[in-house]
Design a protein around this motif. Structure first.
Motif, PDB file in Angstrom:
ATOM      1  N   ARG A   1      -3.163  40.227 -26.639  1.00  0.00           N
ATOM      2  CA  ARG A   1      -2.868  41.659 -26.439  1.00  0.00           C
ATOM      3  C   ARG A   1      -2.167  41.987 -25.132  1.00  0.00           C
ATOM      4  NH1 ARG A   1      -7.742  43.442 -30.163  1.00  0.00           N
ATOM      5  NH2 ARG A   1      -6.660  42.790 -32.041  1.00  0.00           N
ATOM      6  N   ASP A   2      -2.222  41.065 -24.155  1.00  0.00           N
ATOM      7  CA  ASP A   2      -1.518  41.317 -22.893  1.00  0.00           C
ATOM      8  C   ASP A   2      -0.054  40.888 -22.952  1.00  0.00           C
ATOM      9  OD1 ASP A   2      -3.737  42.400 -21.730  1.00  0.00           O
ATOM     10  OD2 ASP A   2      -4.417  40.487 -20.852  1.00  0.00           O
ATOM     11  N   LEU A   3       0.362  40.266 -24.036  1.00  0.00           N
ATOM     12  CA  LEU A   3       1.762  39.824 -24.147  1.00  0.00           C
ATOM     13  C   LEU A   3       2.677  41.039 -24.254  1.00  0.00           C
ATOM     14  CD1 LEU A   3       1.516  36.870 -26.717  1.00  0.00           C
ATOM     15  CD2 LEU A   3       1.856  36.708 -24.251  1.00  0.00           C
TER      16      LEU A   3
ATOM     17  N   ASN B   1       5.345  43.612 -25.629  1.00  0.00           N
ATOM     18  CA  ASN B   1       5.670  44.021 -27.002  1.00  0.00           C
ATOM     19  C   ASN B   1       7.169  44.327 -27.084  1.00  0.00           C
ATOM     20  OD1 ASN B   1       5.477  44.944 -29.682  1.00  0.00           O
ATOM     21  ND2 ASN B   1       3.389  45.642 -29.296  1.00  0.00           N
TER      22      ASN B   1
ATOM     23  N   GLU C   1      -7.354  39.098 -29.684  1.00  0.00           N
ATOM     24  CA  GLU C   1      -7.622  39.706 -28.380  1.00  0.00           C
ATOM     25  C   GLU C   1      -6.774  39.055 -27.275  1.00  0.00           C
ATOM     26  OE1 GLU C   1      -9.930  42.269 -28.286  1.00  0.00           O
ATOM     27  OE2 GLU C   1      -9.108  42.543 -26.252  1.00  0.00           O
ATOM     28  N   GLU C   2      -6.717  37.708 -27.305  1.00  0.00           N
ATOM     29  CA  GLU C   2      -6.041  36.954 -26.240  1.00  0.00           C
ATOM     30  C   GLU C   2      -4.544  37.274 -26.145  1.00  0.00           C
ATOM     31  OE1 GLU C   2      -5.897  32.697 -26.527  1.00  0.00           O
ATOM     32  OE2 GLU C   2      -5.476  32.563 -24.377  1.00  0.00           O
TER      33      GLU C   2
ATOM     34  N   ASN D   1       9.137  40.739 -25.794  1.00  0.00           N
ATOM     35  CA  ASN D   1       8.313  39.607 -26.224  1.00  0.00           C
ATOM     36  C   ASN D   1       9.189  38.361 -26.330  1.00  0.00           C
ATOM     37  OD1 ASN D   1       7.138  37.793 -28.499  1.00  0.00           O
ATOM     38  ND2 ASN D   1       5.432  39.021 -27.760  1.00  0.00           N
TER      39      ASN D   1
END
Ligand code: HSE
Length: 288
Positions: free
Chosen positions: A49-51, A53, A46-47, A57
């Motif tokens: 998921r804001d990175l 893509n 979950e943590e 990245n």
């Protein structure tokens, strides 16, 4: 052509060793890569998921940049990523991403990089070697990097246990670095130099009691960062009272690192529960 990576967290500075010392910690970034027709990440936590893509990245952009440095073309990858390293918490999450990018470029472009090459490339990206160094060597690391020059040593520590106290909030490295003065008075620099020299030799000679006493006398960053981490003085007081060698700010914070003898971990961990805003966990030094 699949590759799996397990890259450790790191705790930089060790009190006195600002920008030069660090430890690898047994919390990991996990990467599973497969060649694909485009860059794509699947974030399993979950943590994460804001990175960003795709090529935005940091792992991807680092791999592409390293490949380019060697005049190679990085293939596109599909990457499954999960991580035990909290982001922006002083545990080297960005270094773990840099090292992942370098390892992927090394593997897929067959660069044949040595450990020295990897630390040099990673230090160039990070600006200082105290997270990327131990992330690559494991154990304790002391390194000097400037303008493309790198010198370092790795060290094994015996019978030292670690406790991380992780506050819920983040501190950006930028903010934590801005909190530090631009210059130090001569007397302060001389004292820091003396403390650091003796601390380092205490670490090498496994006199962890002296090492710990000195670690907690940093003049360069901890006094200025302490106000950003409300829990720090209380954690330090409890840990030291209960037999810790030292309690210091991990990297740029807000995580607090305690080093202690193995037989003190349980007692200290129990007492630290009083500081209820933080998550306290016992971890170990990671060795390759
Ligand atoms: N030495 C660095 C600092 C580590 O304390 O700012 C975090 O990048």
């Amino acid at each position: 052509n699949n590759v799996s990576l397990k890259i450790p967290a790191t705790s930089a500075n060790l009190g006195l060793g600002f920008d030069t010392m660090g430890l690898a910690v047994n919390k990991y970034l996990y990467i599973k890569a497969t060649e694909s027709d485009k860059w794509e990440f699947e974030f399993l936590d979950e943590e994460l998921r804001d990175l960003p893509n795709g090529v935005a990245n940091f792992v991807a952009s680092t791999a592409i940049c390293i490949a380019k440095t060697y005049n190679k073309v990085m293939p596109d990858l599909f990457i499954e990523m999960s991580s035990e390293i909290p982001l922006t918490h002083g545990l080297g999450s960005s270094s773990s991403a840099i090292v992942a990018g370098i390892e992927l470029a090394n593997h897929y472009c067959q660069l044949g990089l040595s450990m020295y090459d990897k630390i040099l490339l990673a230090s160039k990206i990070e600006g200082h070697p105290d997270n990327v160094g131990p992330c690559i060597t494991g154990g304790a690391f002391v390194g000097y990097y400037r303008d493309g020059y790198l010198a370092y040593h790795q060290l094994n520590l015996d019978k030292i246990s670690l406790i991380l106290s992780i506050p819920p909030y983040e501190i950006s490295t930028k903010v934590a670095r801005e909190a530090i003065p631009d210059t130090y008075e001569k007397g302060v620099a001389i004292e820091q130099n003396a403390l650091n020299n003796v601390m380092l030799l205490s670490m090498v000679n496994k006199d962890y009691k002296t090492m710990g006493e000195l670690m907690m006398q940093d003049k360069f960053h901890e006094p200025y960062r302490q106000p950003l981490i409300a829990e720090f003085p209380e954690i330090k007081e409890i840990a030291v009272k209960n037999g810790a060698y030292a309690t210091v700010i991990s990297g740029a914070g807000p995580t607090v690192l305690t080093l202690c003898p193995e037989d003190k971990v349980e007692g200290i961990l129990k007492e630290l529960q009083q500081v209820s805003t933080c998550k306290h966990e016992s971890v170990e030094v990671h060795y390759n």
